[in-house]
Design an enzyme around this catalytic site. Structure first.
Site, PDB file in Angstrom:
ATOM      1  N   HIS A   1       1.531  -6.184  -4.960  1.00  0.00           N
ATOM      2  CA  HIS A   1       0.112  -6.194  -5.342  1.00  0.00           C
ATOM      3  C   HIS A   1      -0.476  -4.799  -5.631  1.00  0.00           C
ATOM      4  O   HIS A   1      -1.003  -4.538  -6.706  1.00  0.00           O
ATOM      5  CB  HIS A   1      -0.731  -6.817  -4.223  1.00  0.00           C
ATOM      6  CG  HIS A   1      -0.280  -8.150  -3.751  1.00  0.00           C
ATOM      7  ND1 HIS A   1      -0.490  -9.297  -4.464  1.00  0.00           N
ATOM      8  CD2 HIS A   1       0.372  -8.528  -2.618  1.00  0.00           C
ATOM      9  CE1 HIS A   1      -0.004 -10.336  -3.796  1.00  0.00           C
ATOM     10  NE2 HIS A   1       0.527  -9.888  -2.674  1.00  0.00           N
ATOM     11  N   ASP A   2      -0.453  -3.946  -4.590  1.00  0.00           N
ATOM     12  CA  ASP A   2      -1.302  -2.750  -4.648  1.00  0.00           C
ATOM     13  C   ASP A   2      -0.937  -1.734  -5.732  1.00  0.00           C
ATOM     14  O   ASP A   2      -1.843  -1.102  -6.306  1.00  0.00           O
ATOM     15  CB  ASP A   2      -1.330  -2.077  -3.260  1.00  0.00           C
ATOM     16  CG  ASP A   2      -2.066  -2.935  -2.236  1.00  0.00           C
ATOM     17  OD1 ASP A   2      -2.772  -3.874  -2.653  1.00  0.00           O
ATOM     18  OD2 ASP A   2      -1.938  -2.657  -1.026  1.00  0.00           O
TER      19      ASP A   2
ATOM     20  N   ASN B   1      -4.723 -16.366  -1.286  1.00  0.00           N
ATOM     21  CA  ASN B   1      -3.617 -16.286  -0.327  1.00  0.00           C
ATOM     22  C   ASN B   1      -4.112 -16.372   1.114  1.00  0.00           C
ATOM     23  O   ASN B   1      -3.525 -17.064   1.935  1.00  0.00           O
ATOM     24  CB  ASN B   1      -2.702 -15.067  -0.576  1.00  0.00           C
ATOM     25  CG  ASN B   1      -3.444 -13.729  -0.541  1.00  0.00           C
ATOM     26  OD1 ASN B   1      -4.638 -13.659  -0.270  1.00  0.00           O
ATOM     27  ND2 ASN B   1      -2.730 -12.661  -0.828  1.00  0.00           N
TER      28      ASN B   1
ATOM     29  N   GLU C   1      -8.569 -14.302  -1.705  1.00  0.00           N
ATOM     30  CA  GLU C   1      -7.512 -13.298  -1.543  1.00  0.00           C
ATOM     31  C   GLU C   1      -7.812 -12.471  -0.286  1.00  0.00           C
ATOM     32  O   GLU C   1      -8.973 -12.240   0.048  1.00  0.00           O
ATOM     33  CB  GLU C   1      -7.470 -12.429  -2.819  1.00  0.00           C
ATOM     34  CG  GLU C   1      -6.414 -11.353  -2.844  1.00  0.00           C
ATOM     35  CD  GLU C   1      -6.806 -10.104  -2.087  1.00  0.00           C
ATOM     36  OE1 GLU C   1      -5.919  -9.436  -1.545  1.00  0.00           O
ATOM     37  OE2 GLU C   1      -8.023  -9.802  -2.034  1.00  0.00           O
TER      38      GLU C   1
ATOM     39  N   ASP D   1       0.845  -1.203   0.000  1.00  0.00           N
ATOM     40  CA  ASP D   1       0.000   0.000   0.000  1.00  0.00           C
ATOM     41  C   ASP D   1       0.876   1.247   0.000  1.00  0.00           C
ATOM     42  O   ASP D   1       0.580   2.236  -0.684  1.00  0.00           O
ATOM     43  CB  ASP D   1      -0.891   0.071   1.246  1.00  0.00           C
ATOM     44  CG  ASP D   1      -1.797  -1.121   1.415  1.00  0.00           C
ATOM     45  OD1 ASP D   1      -1.296  -2.207   1.762  1.00  0.00           O
ATOM     46  OD2 ASP D   1      -3.015  -0.960   1.214  1.00  0.00           O
TER      47      ASP D   1
ATOM     48  N   ASN E   1      -7.861  -9.196   0.759  1.00  0.00           N
ATOM     49  CA  ASN E   1      -8.733  -8.013   0.841  1.00  0.00           C
ATOM     50  C   ASN E   1     -10.212  -8.393   0.730  1.00  0.00           C
ATOM     51  O   ASN E   1     -11.075  -7.748   1.332  1.00  0.00           O
ATOM     52  CB  ASN E   1      -8.394  -7.004  -0.265  1.00  0.00           C
ATOM     53  CG  ASN E   1      -7.074  -6.313  -0.003  1.00  0.00           C
ATOM     54  OD1 ASN E   1      -6.613  -6.257   1.136  1.00  0.00           O
ATOM     55  ND2 ASN E   1      -6.455  -5.800  -1.063  1.00  0.00           N
TER      56      ASN E   1
HETATM   57  C1  BDR Z   1      -3.471  -7.658  -0.541  1.00  0.00           C
HETATM   58  O1  BDR Z   1      -3.559  -7.973   0.860  1.00  0.00           O
HETATM   59  C2  BDR Z   1      -2.701  -7.132   1.594  1.00  0.00           C
HETATM   60  O2  BDR Z   1      -1.957  -7.872   2.492  1.00  0.00           O
HETATM   61  C3  BDR Z   1      -1.855  -6.377   0.604  1.00  0.00           C
HETATM   62  O3  BDR Z   1      -1.614  -5.058   1.060  1.00  0.00           O
HETATM   63  C4  BDR Z   1      -2.686  -6.387  -0.651  1.00  0.00           C
HETATM   64  O4  BDR Z   1      -3.588  -5.299  -0.672  1.00  0.00           O
HETATM   65  C5  BDR Z   1      -2.869  -8.853  -1.255  1.00  0.00           C
HETATM   66  O5  BDR Z   1      -3.644  -9.995  -1.059  1.00  0.00           O
HETATM   67 CA    CA Z   2      -3.384  -3.432   0.848  1.00  0.00          CA
END
Ligand code: BDR
Ligand code: CA
Length: 313
Positions: free
Chosen positions: A232-233, A151, A157, A14, A159
């Site tokens: 990712h972000d 994950n 995932e 982030d 978020n």
């Molecule tokens: C997302 O989850 C958070 O841990 C990271 O900042 C990213 O937004 C990846 O799965």
């Molecule tokens: Ca994030």
């Protein structure tokens, strides 16, 4: 210049997304949400990044808990503070307000995109309060979900898993959505070579980013035996600032709320015959990782002098 609000839970990636966004867009505001760490920590981290960048972007505190159930965090990767392994920067900044939902509703303009890189709680509250909000903004670029592996769980995932009910509301809202899921972000990996370039650049931004990469590499080495991490972000920022670097396809995306093994999964209709039917999102499938790294590294003060893009950020 592209205008955006970054809704985030910093979080190492982030923080990189915030730096990238401030380099390539007018960041109208930052809204914080509980996610990688509790809300107090993610808000403090957003303020710290704004201090590092010396920008006066308003930081507005958002939701401390998901629509349903208890907050979950990602201390295993990001540490208890959300920015483990990163030196704290002293500053005296404070939040502009603690009403992220009111802020999102008030600031909405047809040219403002919301880049959402944490759990989607703030956005869902905004939609609950005013379902027309999504038509008053340009769109929503989400880092979240996946077309394949998860994950937080084997298929979900983080978020989306952290607030599936909120994610479902956002995907059902009629907003112009771009989804950068794990299937995409796993193609955008850090490396020790990039960390060395950051260290060599030696500016405060580059040093901060080097600490972020180092921490993620240490965590990934411990967890999966490899010194690399998906970044990712920033992908959700690039989807707006550099859309030519990503390949997207229209798809129907729904969020599983009930499955005992699959709660929080983004179920993407990828059937050949129905791929475009009822598409509610542009789902990202590919990224030009080399060019994307040029853009991100330049924003972190570590442009590669040999890159053809180095003089053309
Ligand atoms: C997302 O989850 C958070 O841990 C990271 O900042 C990213 O937004 C990846 O799965
Ligand atoms: Ca994030």
């Amino acid at each position: 210049m592209t205008r955006m609000i970054v809704d985030c839970d910093p979080g190492h990636d982030d923080a990189i997304a915030l730096i990238l966004a401030h380099r390539h867009a007018e960041v109208v505001g930052i809204t914080s949400v509980s996610g990688n760490a509790p809300l107090a920590a993610t808000t403090a981290n957003a303020l710290m990044v704004s201090a590092l960048l010396d920008v006066d972007t308003p930081v507005v505190r958002g939701a401390a808990r998901p629509l349903v159930g208890e907050p979950i965090h990602a201390a295993l990767v990001h540490g208890e503070s959300g920015l483990g392994g990163v030196d704290r920067i002293a500053h005296e900044r404070t939040i502009t307000s603690d009403d992220a939902v009111g802020y999102l509703l008030d600031v909405a303009q047809p040219d403002i995109t919301v880049v959402a890189v944490g759990p989607l709680t703030n956005l869902a509250h905004a939609i609950e309060r005013d379902p027309t909000w999504v038509k008053r903004i340009a769109g929503i670029s989400i880092m979240g979900g996946s077309t394949d592996v998860g994950n937080a769980t084997r298929v979900a995932e983080f978020n989306i898993f952290a607030d599936p009910e909120a994610a479902a509301k956002v995907f059902e809202s009629g907003a112009e959505i771009t989804m950068c899921g794990l299937n995409l972000t796993h193609q955008f990996q850090t490396s020790d070579a990039l960390t060395e370039r950051l260290r060599g650049a030696g500016t405060p931004k580059a040093t901060f980013a080097a600490q972020i990469f180092d921490h993620l590499h240490d965590r990934m080495e411990a967890l999966i035996g490899r010194r690399a991490s998906a970044m990712h972000d920033p992908c959700a920022v690039l989807a707006i600032t550099h859309p030519h670097l990503l390949e997207t396809e229209p798809r129907a995306v729904a969020v599983e709320l009930a499955g005992t093994l699959t709660r929080g999964m983004t179920v993407v209709d990828q059937r050949v015959s129905r791929r475009r039917d009822q598409a509610n999102a542009k789902v990202a499938y590919g990224i030009d990782a080399e060019r994307a790294w040029d853009v991100v590294m330049e924003s972190l003060d570590a442009a590669d002098p040999e890159s053809p893009n180095a003089k053309n950020p």
